[in-house]
Structures are given as structure tokens and as C-alpha cells.
Design a protein around this motif. Structure first.
Motif, PDB file in Angstrom:
ATOM      1  N   THR A 199       0.385  -0.809  -8.014  1.00  0.00           N
ATOM      2  CA  THR A 199       0.205  -1.917  -5.994  1.00  0.00           C
ATOM      3  C   THR A 199      -0.160  -0.544  -4.452  1.00  0.00           C
ATOM      4  N   LEU A 200      -0.032   0.497  -5.191  1.00  0.00           N
ATOM      5  CA  LEU A 200      -0.546   1.555  -4.245  1.00  0.00           C
ATOM      6  C   LEU A 200      -2.310   1.380  -4.445  1.00  0.00           C
ATOM      7  N   GLY A 201      -2.690   1.611  -4.913  1.00  0.00           N
ATOM      8  CA  GLY A 201      -4.160   1.363  -5.687  1.00  0.00           C
ATOM      9  C   GLY A 201      -4.343  -0.157  -5.301  1.00  0.00           C
ATOM     10  N   GLU A 202      -3.664  -1.226  -5.385  1.00  0.00           N
ATOM     11  CA  GLU A 202      -4.175  -2.050  -4.838  1.00  0.00           C
ATOM     12  C   GLU A 202      -4.238  -2.159  -3.034  1.00  0.00           C
ATOM     13  N   LEU A 203      -3.209  -1.580  -2.750  1.00  0.00           N
ATOM     14  CA  LEU A 203      -2.940  -1.312  -1.156  1.00  0.00           C
ATOM     15  C   LEU A 203      -3.571  -0.456  -0.176  1.00  0.00           C
ATOM     16  N   ILE A 204      -4.473   0.593  -1.339  1.00  0.00           N
ATOM     17  CA  ILE A 204      -5.199   1.742  -0.741  1.00  0.00           C
ATOM     18  C   ILE A 204      -6.112   1.847  -1.769  1.00  0.00           C
ATOM     19  N   LYS A 205      -7.151   1.331  -1.289  1.00  0.00           N
ATOM     20  CA  LYS A 205      -8.588   1.218  -2.739  1.00  0.00           C
ATOM     21  C   LYS A 205      -9.217   2.066  -3.213  1.00  0.00           C
ATOM     22  N   ILE A 206      -8.428   3.357  -3.313  1.00  0.00           N
ATOM     23  CA  ILE A 206      -9.377   4.486  -3.388  1.00  0.00           C
ATOM     24  C   ILE A 206      -9.682   5.176  -5.669  1.00  0.00           C
ATOM     25  N   LYS A 207      -9.875   5.777  -5.944  1.00  0.00           N
ATOM     26  CA  LYS A 207     -10.810   5.886  -7.602  1.00  0.00           C
ATOM     27  C   LYS A 207      -9.411   6.465  -8.614  1.00  0.00           C
ATOM     28  N   CYS A 208      -9.066   7.623  -7.377  1.00  0.00           N
ATOM     29  CA  CYS A 208      -7.201   8.505  -7.954  1.00  0.00           C
ATOM     30  C   CYS A 208      -5.944   7.595  -7.826  1.00  0.00           C
ATOM     31  N   PHE A 209      -6.340   6.405  -7.456  1.00  0.00           N
ATOM     32  CA  PHE A 209      -5.084   5.324  -7.367  1.00  0.00           C
ATOM     33  C   PHE A 209      -4.861   4.535  -8.848  1.00  0.00           C
ATOM     34  N   ASN A 210      -6.246   4.380  -9.335  1.00  0.00           N
ATOM     35  CA  ASN A 210      -6.277   3.073 -10.021  1.00  0.00           C
ATOM     36  C   ASN A 210      -6.605   3.397 -11.511  1.00  0.00           C
ATOM     37  N   GLU A 211      -7.426   4.696 -10.931  1.00  0.00           N
ATOM     38  CA  GLU A 211      -7.739   5.273 -12.718  1.00  0.00           C
ATOM     39  C   GLU A 211      -7.082   6.844 -13.225  1.00  0.00           C
ATOM     40  N   ASN A 212      -6.319   6.184 -14.466  1.00  0.00           N
ATOM     41  CA  ASN A 212      -5.449   7.102 -14.608  1.00  0.00           C
ATOM     42  C   ASN A 212      -5.379   7.861 -13.518  1.00  0.00           C
ATOM     43  N   PRO A 213      -4.029   7.587 -12.813  1.00  0.00           N
ATOM     44  CA  PRO A 213      -3.697   7.938 -11.776  1.00  0.00           C
ATOM     45  C   PRO A 213      -2.528   9.222 -11.718  1.00  0.00           C
ATOM     46  N   THR A 214      -2.480  10.019 -11.431  1.00  0.00           N
ATOM     47  CA  THR A 214      -1.648  11.089 -11.628  1.00  0.00           C
ATOM     48  C   THR A 214      -1.402  11.430 -10.394  1.00  0.00           C
ATOM     49  N   VAL A 215       0.127  12.357 -10.083  1.00  0.00           N
ATOM     50  CA  VAL A 215       0.389  12.737  -8.554  1.00  0.00           C
ATOM     51  C   VAL A 215      -0.200  13.545  -8.104  1.00  0.00           C
ATOM     52  N   LYS A 216      -0.907  15.000  -9.307  1.00  0.00           N
ATOM     53  CA  LYS A 216      -1.507  15.717  -8.751  1.00  0.00           C
ATOM     54  C   LYS A 216      -3.307  15.591  -8.909  1.00  0.00           C
ATOM     55  N   SER A 217      -3.385  14.526  -9.520  1.00  0.00           N
ATOM     56  CA  SER A 217      -5.157  14.302  -9.054  1.00  0.00           C
ATOM     57  C   SER A 217      -5.301  13.577  -7.918  1.00  0.00           C
ATOM     58  N   SER A 218      -3.851  12.981  -7.560  1.00  0.00           N
ATOM     59  CA  SER A 218      -4.260  12.181  -6.014  1.00  0.00           C
ATOM     60  C   SER A 218      -4.301  13.748  -5.276  1.00  0.00           C
ATOM     61  N   LEU A 219      -3.310  14.262  -5.171  1.00  0.00           N
ATOM     62  CA  LEU A 219      -2.970  14.880  -4.178  1.00  0.00           C
ATOM     63  C   LEU A 219      -4.874  15.788  -4.022  1.00  0.00           C
ATOM     64  N   THR A 220      -4.818  16.396  -5.117  1.00  0.00           N
ATOM     65  CA  THR A 220      -6.041  17.272  -5.213  1.00  0.00           C
ATOM     66  C   THR A 220      -7.181  16.207  -4.661  1.00  0.00           C
ATOM     67  N   PHE A 221      -7.586  14.887  -4.145  1.00  0.00           N
ATOM     68  CA  PHE A 221      -8.458  14.665  -3.962  1.00  0.00           C
ATOM     69  C   PHE A 221      -8.299  13.622  -2.097  1.00  0.00           C
ATOM     70  N   LEU A 222      -6.617  13.534  -2.301  1.00  0.00           N
ATOM     71  CA  LEU A 222      -6.332  13.369  -0.445  1.00  0.00           C
ATOM     72  C   LEU A 222      -6.671  14.673   0.256  1.00  0.00           C
ATOM     73  N   ARG A 223      -6.063  16.057  -0.352  1.00  0.00           N
ATOM     74  CA  ARG A 223      -6.390  17.169   0.383  1.00  0.00           C
ATOM     75  C   ARG A 223      -7.923  17.185   0.723  1.00  0.00           C
ATOM     76  N   LYS A 224      -8.769  16.852   0.201  1.00  0.00           N
ATOM     77  CA  LYS A 224     -10.004  17.465   0.121  1.00  0.00           C
ATOM     78  C   LYS A 224     -10.904  16.085   1.135  1.00  0.00           C
ATOM     79  N   THR A 225      -9.613  14.719   1.466  1.00  0.00           N
ATOM     80  CA  THR A 225     -10.523  14.009   1.818  1.00  0.00           C
ATOM     81  C   THR A 225      -9.950  12.976   3.093  1.00  0.00           C
ATOM     82  N   ASP A 226     -10.482  13.321   3.852  1.00  0.00           N
ATOM     83  CA  ASP A 226      -9.591  12.861   5.276  1.00  0.00           C
ATOM     84  C   ASP A 226      -9.071  11.336   5.473  1.00  0.00           C
ATOM     85  N   TRP A 227     -10.701  10.785   5.400  1.00  0.00           N
ATOM     86  CA  TRP A 227     -10.008   9.381   5.520  1.00  0.00           C
ATOM     87  C   TRP A 227      -8.666   8.959   4.717  1.00  0.00           C
TER      88      TRP A 227
END
Length: 74
Positions: free
Chosen positions: A30-58
Motif C-alpha cells: 500500500t505504501l508503494g501505491e500511495l507514494i510511487k517510489i521504487k524503494c517501496f515497490n521493488e524488493n522493499p526493506t526498511v534499510k534500503s528505503s531509509l538509504t534512498f529517503l535520506r538522499k532524496t529530499d522530495w
């Protein structure tokens, strides 16, 4: 006495805590549907998502906005 409690709902909460609460509430699907970002839709983990989100302000901003909107449901 001056009340110094912040009115900011994100005050004192980490990005990891925000993400873990959202994943716990919505799940990555559902998170991947609400916020369309790859880290939520392809092999999502909290660790990989945090890495992306910390680098990507938007993307982080979108996650924080969703958290604030969802806050009353927690």
C-alpha cells in the motif's frame, strides 16, 4: 514558565521511526501505491528505503507528509 514543546508533529521522531510506523500501518504494498517510489515497490526493506529517503529530499518529504496525515490513525 515558557512551554517549549514543539508544535511540529515530526519533532523528536526519526525517519526510521516514521518509516517503521508507516510500514506497520500500511505495509510496503500500500505504501508503494500511495507514494510511487521504487524503494517501496521493488524488493522493499526498511534499510534500503531509509538509504534512498535520506538522499532524496522530495521522497522524504512525501513520506513525512503521509506520516502527518496518518498520525491520527496510529
Amino acid at each position: 514558565m515558557n512551554d517549549t514543546k514543539s508544535k511540529d508533529p515530526l519533532h523528536g521522531i526519526t525517519l526510521q521511526q516514521i518509516l517503521e510506523k508507516l510500514v506497520g500501518h500500511y505495509g510496503f504494498d500500500t505504501l508503494g501505491e500511495l507514494i510511487k517510489i521504487k524503494c517501496f515497490n521493488e524488493n522493499p526493506t526498511v534499510k534500503s528505503s531509509l538509504t534512498f529517503l535520506r538522499k532524496t529530499d522530495w521522497a522524504r518529504k512525501k513520506v513525512e507528509e503521509l506520516y502527518v496525515k496518518t498520525l491520527p490513525k496510529f
